[in-house]
Write an enzyme that holds these catalytic residues in place. Structure first.
Site, PDB file in Angstrom:
ATOM      1  N   HIS A 220       0.874  -1.173   0.000  1.00 30.63           N
ATOM      2  CA  HIS A 220       0.000   0.000   0.000  1.00 30.63           C
ATOM      3  C   HIS A 220       0.918   1.231   0.000  1.00 30.63           C
ATOM      4  CE1 HIS A 220      -2.697   2.979   1.939  1.00 30.63           C
ATOM      5  NE2 HIS A 220      -3.704   2.197   1.615  1.00 30.63           N
TER       6      HIS A 220
ATOM      7  N   ASP B 255       3.622  -4.580   7.917  1.00 37.36           N
ATOM      8  CA  ASP B 255       2.363  -3.847   7.808  1.00 37.36           C
ATOM      9  C   ASP B 255       1.241  -4.878   7.924  1.00 37.36           C
ATOM     10  OD1 ASP B 255       0.096  -2.509   7.101  1.00 37.36           O
ATOM     11  OD2 ASP B 255       0.808  -1.825   5.140  1.00 37.36           O
TER      12      ASP B 255
ATOM     13  N   CYS C 215      -4.770   2.687  -3.491  1.00 43.95           N
ATOM     14  CA  CYS C 215      -3.529   3.230  -2.898  1.00 43.95           C
ATOM     15  C   CYS C 215      -2.375   2.271  -3.094  1.00 43.95           C
ATOM     16  CB  CYS C 215      -3.716   3.533  -1.410  1.00 43.95           C
ATOM     17  SG  CYS C 215      -4.904   4.802  -1.095  1.00 43.95           S
TER      18      CYS C 215
HETATM   19  C1  LIG Z   1      -2.077  -2.896   3.560  1.00 35.89           C
HETATM   20  C2  LIG Z   1      -2.411  -1.521   4.068  1.00 35.89           C
HETATM   21  N1  LIG Z   1      -1.452  -0.798   4.659  1.00 35.89           N
HETATM   22  C3  LIG Z   1      -1.691   0.431   5.139  1.00 35.89           C
HETATM   23  C4  LIG Z   1      -2.935   1.004   5.038  1.00 35.89           C
HETATM   24  C5  LIG Z   1      -3.152   2.385   5.575  1.00 35.89           C
HETATM   25  O1  LIG Z   1      -4.058   2.375   6.638  1.00 35.89           O
HETATM   26  P1  LIG Z   1      -4.596   3.748   7.233  1.00 35.89           P
HETATM   27  O2  LIG Z   1      -5.159   4.519   6.083  1.00 35.89           O
HETATM   28  O3  LIG Z   1      -5.636   3.325   8.220  1.00 35.89           O
HETATM   29  O4  LIG Z   1      -3.455   4.434   7.883  1.00 35.89           O
HETATM   30  C6  LIG Z   1      -3.967   0.292   4.414  1.00 35.89           C
HETATM   31  C7  LIG Z   1      -5.299   0.891   4.228  1.00 35.89           C
HETATM   32  O5  LIG Z   1      -6.033   0.548   3.335  1.00 35.89           O
HETATM   33  C8  LIG Z   1      -3.699  -1.010   3.925  1.00 35.89           C
HETATM   34  O6  LIG Z   1      -4.635  -1.736   3.321  1.00 35.89           O
END
Ligand SMILES: Cc1ncc(COP(=O)(O)O)c(C=O)c1O
Length: 417
Positions: free
Chosen positions: A132, A209, A373
């Site tokens: 992401h 993550d 994203c």
């Molecule tokens: C794999 C992954 N990492 C990070 C994030 C970021 O999360 P946040 O927007 O809650 O900070 C997301 C959100 O969709 C995600 O799916």
């Protein structure tokens, strides 16, 4: 526990589980809501909503600063939540749990607060193509600022991570490897344990993550031996605006705060300031204590249902969904024949994902279209937009059947034009 056991148990629990989520009991465009956008945000059960309500109605006061009863109640509830989070991820010491604003915040703190101090020309940071943007851009930008090399391990043609490419890159010059446990685009489960073992052979720390993986309860930091772990409350049946950063003590101890202010200091002089210990040193300002308390309640709820059951049922739903979608004409499931969990993305020949998602919404079906994203990942897949279905344990196979039927209808309608 096999699929049948799970299904039996879940069938018995399903009615109760659905009752726990009042938001699901509504109609959208005269159709029962079918919520398959859990990859973006999950819904909160009654017990979390009630917990937040009770907190605001009875206990609300700023934490850590007051000796009056409400402040003590708030503080105790927040610190209890810290213990719950620690317990949920298998961490022995709650002081290794930092409350943040979300996974993005946690990952930025690791990139700029921890790793950047070791990054320079001649050193590398490693991420993968599955990330992401929240676990990609901070590392890329930190590398740019410091002169370190930013290495992206590619996805192979078959949809798996190119682990040999990772092996080739790993050496003592690597500052950190940061990797997602589950892709938020394809649902691909990454071999995190193997990555950690390989990186540790060179004493390279690994940041995981866990945003898409946390609610399945298998992100046990003791077993994984990861150095950092990040996730958001709103993808784990908790409130938005709260997140978690776990770190090994020796890593957190050398982490620089990104924010300075109240609550994180020891002695403040005109010339300089000394700082308190973790986790408070990394939680400057009033923390989102209601969010932390709500998250703690959400994790209790997941534990009560059983995280093994949640993982197994979501796997069952994911496989059923993949099967149902892949048998449809014009529909292509993305990511290859790999282990997937809780996320399935597709493209439909000749139909833009935005149109498909809009039509599905007319039938009350909430899915997401776009690049999720994850532009590097989408580029590798060869698309700039895809349709993502992301089930959670409160979803049913009947809902998947409805999705399949509606997709067929929409495709046949649009193909006429
Ligand atoms: C794999 C992954 N990492 C990070 C994030 C970021 O999360 P946040 O927007 O809650 O900070 C997301 C959100 O969709 C995600 O799916």
């Amino acid at each position: 526990m096999d699929g049948k056991d799970i299904e039996g148990r879940v069938d018995r629990m399903q009615a109760q589980i659905r009752n726990d989520f009042p938001i699901l009991e509504q109609k959208i465009n005269n159709n029962p809501l079918i919520y398959f956008d859990n990859g973006a945000t999950t819904q909160m059960p009654n017990c979390v909503l009630e917990c937040l309500n009770r907190h605001y109605m009875q206990d609300n006061a700023n934490v850590h600063r007051g000796i009056h009863t409400l402040s003590e109640r708030s503080t105790c509830a927040m610190e209890d939540a810290r213990k719950t989070v620690a317990d949920f991820i298998g961490c022995d010491d709650p002081m290794q749990i930092i409350f943040t604003r979300g996974a993005t915040d946690s990952l930025n703190q690791v990139a700029f607060g921890y790793a950047a101090q070791y990054m320079q020309k001649g050193r590398k940071v490693i991420v993968t193509e599955f990330e992401h943007h929240s676990n990609f851009v901070p590392w890329q930008q930190a590398a740019k600022r410091t002169g370190a090399e930013f290495v992206v391990i590619p996805m192979r043609e078959d949809g798996r991570l190119d682990i040999e490419a990772l092996e080739r890159e790993l050496d003592e010059s690597v500052v950190i490897v940061s990797v997602t446990a589950i892709s938020n685009v394809t649902g691909t489960v990454l071999p995190v344990r193997e990555i950690i073992q390989k990186a540790h052979q060179y004493n390279v720390p690994v940041c995981v993550d866990a945003s898409q993986a946390i609610r399945h309860g298998q992100m046990n930091v003791r077993e994984l031996d990861c150095d950092f772990l990040a996730f958001s409350g709103h993808k784990t049946m908790g409130p938005a605006g709260i997140g978690v950063l776990y770190g090994k003590k020796e890593r957190l101890d050398v982490m620089e705060p990104l924010w300075y202010g109240g609550g994180m200091v020891d002695v403040v002089g005109n010339e300089d300031t000394s700082f308190t210990t973790i986790p408070y040193r990394l939680e400057a300002g009033t923390p989102n204590y209601p969010g932390a308390i709500g998250l703690g309640q959400a994790l209790h709820y997941l534990q009560e249902i059983g995280t093994k059951e949640i993982a197994a049922w979501e796997k069952e739903l994911t496989d059923t969904l993949e099967q149902r979608l892949s048998e449809q004409k014009y529909v292509h499931v993305l990511g290859g024949n790999v282990e997937k969990q809780s996320v399935i993305s597709v493209v439909v020949d000749g139909i833009h994902p935005y149109d498909m998602a809009s039509f599905l919404n007319k039938y009350g079906i909430a899915v997401r279209s776009g690049n999720h994203c994850a532009q590097p990942m989408l580029r590798r897949l060869g698309y700039d937009s895809v349709i993502r279905f992301s089930p959670a344990f409160y979803n049913t196979k009947e809902e998947i059947e409805v999705i399949g039927d509606r997709m067929e209808k929409i495709i046949s309608f649009l193909k006429k034009w």
